[in-house]
Design a protein around this motif. Sequence first.
Motif, PDB file in Angstrom:
ATOM      1  N   VAL A 168     -17.816  -4.653  -3.170  1.00 12.29           N
ATOM      2  CA  VAL A 168     -17.607  -5.828  -2.324  1.00 12.29           C
ATOM      3  C   VAL A 168     -16.119  -5.999  -2.022  1.00 12.29           C
ATOM      4  O   VAL A 168     -15.725  -6.258  -0.879  1.00 12.29           O
ATOM      5  CB  VAL A 168     -18.172  -7.091  -2.996  1.00 12.29           C
ATOM      6  CG1 VAL A 168     -18.020  -8.304  -2.085  1.00 12.29           C
ATOM      7  CG2 VAL A 168     -19.638  -6.894  -3.361  1.00 12.29           C
ATOM      8  N   SER A 169     -15.279  -5.838  -3.034  1.00 13.84           N
ATOM      9  CA  SER A 169     -13.830  -5.959  -2.832  1.00 13.84           C
ATOM     10  C   SER A 169     -13.327  -4.940  -1.819  1.00 13.84           C
ATOM     11  O   SER A 169     -12.515  -5.251  -0.943  1.00 13.84           O
ATOM     12  CB  SER A 169     -13.087  -5.765  -4.160  1.00 13.84           C
ATOM     13  OG  SER A 169     -13.186  -6.912  -4.970  1.00 13.84           O
ATOM     14  N   ILE A 170     -13.808  -3.711  -1.938  1.00 14.88           N
ATOM     15  CA  ILE A 170     -13.368  -2.634  -1.050  1.00 14.88           C
ATOM     16  C   ILE A 170     -13.805  -2.916   0.388  1.00 14.88           C
ATOM     17  O   ILE A 170     -13.035  -2.734   1.339  1.00 14.88           O
ATOM     18  CB  ILE A 170     -13.914  -1.280  -1.543  1.00 14.88           C
ATOM     19  CG1 ILE A 170     -13.242  -0.908  -2.873  1.00 14.88           C
ATOM     20  CG2 ILE A 170     -13.704  -0.189  -0.511  1.00 14.88           C
ATOM     21  CD1 ILE A 170     -13.924   0.229  -3.608  1.00 14.88           C
ATOM     22  N   ALA A 171     -15.039  -3.388   0.559  1.00 13.93           N
ATOM     23  CA  ALA A 171     -15.546  -3.673   1.907  1.00 13.93           C
ATOM     24  C   ALA A 171     -14.812  -4.843   2.556  1.00 13.93           C
ATOM     25  O   ALA A 171     -14.559  -4.841   3.771  1.00 13.93           O
ATOM     26  CB  ALA A 171     -17.044  -3.964   1.836  1.00 13.93           C
ATOM     27  N   ALA A 172     -14.478  -5.849   1.766  1.00 12.80           N
ATOM     28  CA  ALA A 172     -13.858  -7.058   2.317  1.00 12.80           C
ATOM     29  C   ALA A 172     -12.354  -6.930   2.512  1.00 12.80           C
ATOM     30  O   ALA A 172     -11.765  -7.669   3.318  1.00 12.80           O
ATOM     31  CB  ALA A 172     -14.153  -8.252   1.401  1.00 12.80           C
ATOM     32  N   ALA A 173     -11.721  -6.001   1.820  1.00 14.73           N
ATOM     33  CA  ALA A 173     -10.261  -5.902   1.821  1.00 14.73           C
ATOM     34  C   ALA A 173      -9.639  -5.819   3.217  1.00 14.73           C
ATOM     35  O   ALA A 173      -8.636  -6.504   3.489  1.00 14.73           O
ATOM     36  CB  ALA A 173      -9.820  -4.720   0.963  1.00 14.73           C
ATOM     37  N   PRO A 174     -10.171  -5.004   4.148  1.00 18.87           N
ATOM     38  CA  PRO A 174      -9.552  -4.941   5.484  1.00 18.87           C
ATOM     39  C   PRO A 174      -9.600  -6.262   6.248  1.00 18.87           C
ATOM     40  O   PRO A 174      -8.719  -6.528   7.084  1.00 18.87           O
ATOM     41  CB  PRO A 174     -10.381  -3.864   6.198  1.00 18.87           C
ATOM     42  CG  PRO A 174     -10.952  -3.025   5.102  1.00 18.87           C
ATOM     43  CD  PRO A 174     -11.238  -4.005   3.997  1.00 18.87           C
ATOM     44  N   ILE A 175     -10.609  -7.104   5.957  1.00 24.58           N
ATOM     45  CA  ILE A 175     -10.708  -8.409   6.624  1.00 24.58           C
ATOM     46  C   ILE A 175      -9.525  -9.282   6.239  1.00 24.58           C
ATOM     47  O   ILE A 175      -8.898  -9.931   7.084  1.00 24.58           O
ATOM     48  CB  ILE A 175     -12.032  -9.117   6.251  1.00 24.58           C
ATOM     49  CG1 ILE A 175     -13.241  -8.212   6.527  1.00 24.58           C
ATOM     50  CG2 ILE A 175     -12.152 -10.447   6.988  1.00 24.58           C
ATOM     51  CD1 ILE A 175     -13.400  -7.781   7.953  1.00 24.58           C
ATOM     52  N   PRO A 177     -10.622   2.375  -8.757  1.00 26.02           N
ATOM     53  CA  PRO A 177      -9.311   2.761  -8.206  1.00 26.02           C
ATOM     54  C   PRO A 177      -9.256   2.797  -6.685  1.00 26.02           C
ATOM     55  O   PRO A 177      -8.182   2.685  -6.093  1.00 26.02           O
ATOM     56  CB  PRO A 177      -9.091   4.166  -8.797  1.00 26.02           C
ATOM     57  CG  PRO A 177      -9.889   4.181 -10.055  1.00 26.02           C
ATOM     58  CD  PRO A 177     -11.113   3.351  -9.753  1.00 26.02           C
ATOM     59  N   LYS A 178     -10.410   2.961  -6.036  1.00 24.50           N
ATOM     60  CA  LYS A 178     -10.435   3.034  -4.573  1.00 24.50           C
ATOM     61  C   LYS A 178      -9.970   1.737  -3.924  1.00 24.50           C
ATOM     62  O   LYS A 178      -9.553   1.735  -2.765  1.00 24.50           O
ATOM     63  CB  LYS A 178     -11.839   3.384  -4.087  1.00 24.50           C
ATOM     64  CG  LYS A 178     -12.267   4.806  -4.433  1.00 24.50           C
ATOM     65  CD  LYS A 178     -13.692   5.090  -3.991  1.00 24.50           C
ATOM     66  CE  LYS A 178     -14.111   6.510  -4.380  1.00 24.50           C
ATOM     67  NZ  LYS A 178     -15.528   6.792  -4.034  1.00 24.50           N
ATOM     68  N   LEU A 190      -6.822   2.045  -0.901  1.00 25.78           N
ATOM     69  CA  LEU A 190      -6.955   1.744   0.525  1.00 25.78           C
ATOM     70  C   LEU A 190      -5.592   1.680   1.210  1.00 25.78           C
ATOM     71  O   LEU A 190      -5.494   1.815   2.427  1.00 25.78           O
ATOM     72  CB  LEU A 190      -7.682   0.404   0.719  1.00 25.78           C
ATOM     73  CG  LEU A 190      -9.159   0.355   0.318  1.00 25.78           C
ATOM     74  CD1 LEU A 190      -9.661  -1.086   0.314  1.00 25.78           C
ATOM     75  CD2 LEU A 190     -10.002   1.207   1.260  1.00 25.78           C
ATOM     76  N   GLY A 191      -4.548   1.454   0.407  1.00 28.45           N
ATOM     77  CA  GLY A 191      -3.198   1.418   0.959  1.00 28.45           C
ATOM     78  C   GLY A 191      -2.861   0.131   1.696  1.00 28.45           C
ATOM     79  O   GLY A 191      -1.974   0.114   2.550  1.00 28.45           O
TER      80      GLY A 191
END
Length: 386
Positions: A116-123, A138-139, A143-144
């Motif tokens: 969930v964190s990874i999916a929401a991060a770009p928002i 770690p992903k 994401l950078g």
Amino acid sequence: MQMTLSRRGALALLALGAIASATVMTGCDSTPSTVKIGVAQPLTGNLAALGQDLLNGVNLAVEELNKEGFKINGKTVTIEVIAVDDRANAETGVEVAKQLVDAGVVAVIGHLNSGVSIAAAPIYAEKNIAQMAISTNPKFTALGLNTTFRLVANDTLQAKAIGSFSASQFKATKYALLDDGTPYGKDLAAGAAVQLKNAKKEIVLQQSFDDKTTKFDELAGKLKAGNIEVIVSTLNDFQIIALIEALKKISYTDVYMLGGDTIKTTLMLKGAGVLKGLYATSPILEPREFTAGAAFLDKYRAKFKIEPAYAGHYTYDAMHVLAGAMRRAESANPKKIVETLRKIDGYAPATGSMKWDDVGEQRYGVIGVYSARGSTWESQVRSDSW
């Protein structure tokens, strides 16, 4: 002050939130009278107790800050919590992340689940909103994105802890490796597999489930047929409890269980004493392990009338560090908050301090190994000691 934002509530707040968001995002640096902090966690479903604990930590900190008269650049500011339920689901996580952005939050403490964190991060990153997550994959930081901040150690170190503890503590050779099919569970299990093989342990059975499975009679039979001595798992606490019940049915409980941090919960303590040994590796250290932990526990119990379920002391600290960043920046502008968090060694009342490296990894992250004993998780060893 807390507001729980449902879908209906999100629509009702949309117009007002858009105005607030636009004011903050365009760089206007006048100090507002109210600052909104988003909290995105699973508040319903099997992980609700963990998500509510993380929300409780934020609410406790906000109550303290508002009571003491929190100020930014000399102006008294009220902090408001906007809480959303991400349902431990990546698609829902993206949806509620957009709701929080539209509501005008200046930072977000979320999410629990790595996927969930990874999916929401770009928002969040698109609007320069700091995302402070308890997630361990770690992903997330790979994401950078400049806006990602992890509150604890990641699973690279946790996988090493699994291998190190297994090699030194269990006089066993036949292992089973189970995961819950999520990015967190699968990647941590893969890292653990490498460590177990390095420790010359034989993985007799390796199986992946989804993160909702609770029917384990067939698995229990496989474990017994394979004479498994140690079960290494990244399943959730409610799943392990169901597995233990299945093992009890076939009288096969003379095994060790070593789980990841999602079983180091108060719920999982129900399984203490049933198996030969119940252990958990976790970046979530117990509050009592910190000098100021007792004071946090007293305040938490007085406020919520329950024991902390998981990691409320970390989100409590995250909120205080956020407040410190706003004070130092003399601004509630999201971009300035991110810039300040990147440089700050923030005072964290319960755990001591929080500081991040260039990619947003927690510099003070530690993995602990715990054993379930009665009503507590007892510390066995920590990564800062090996």
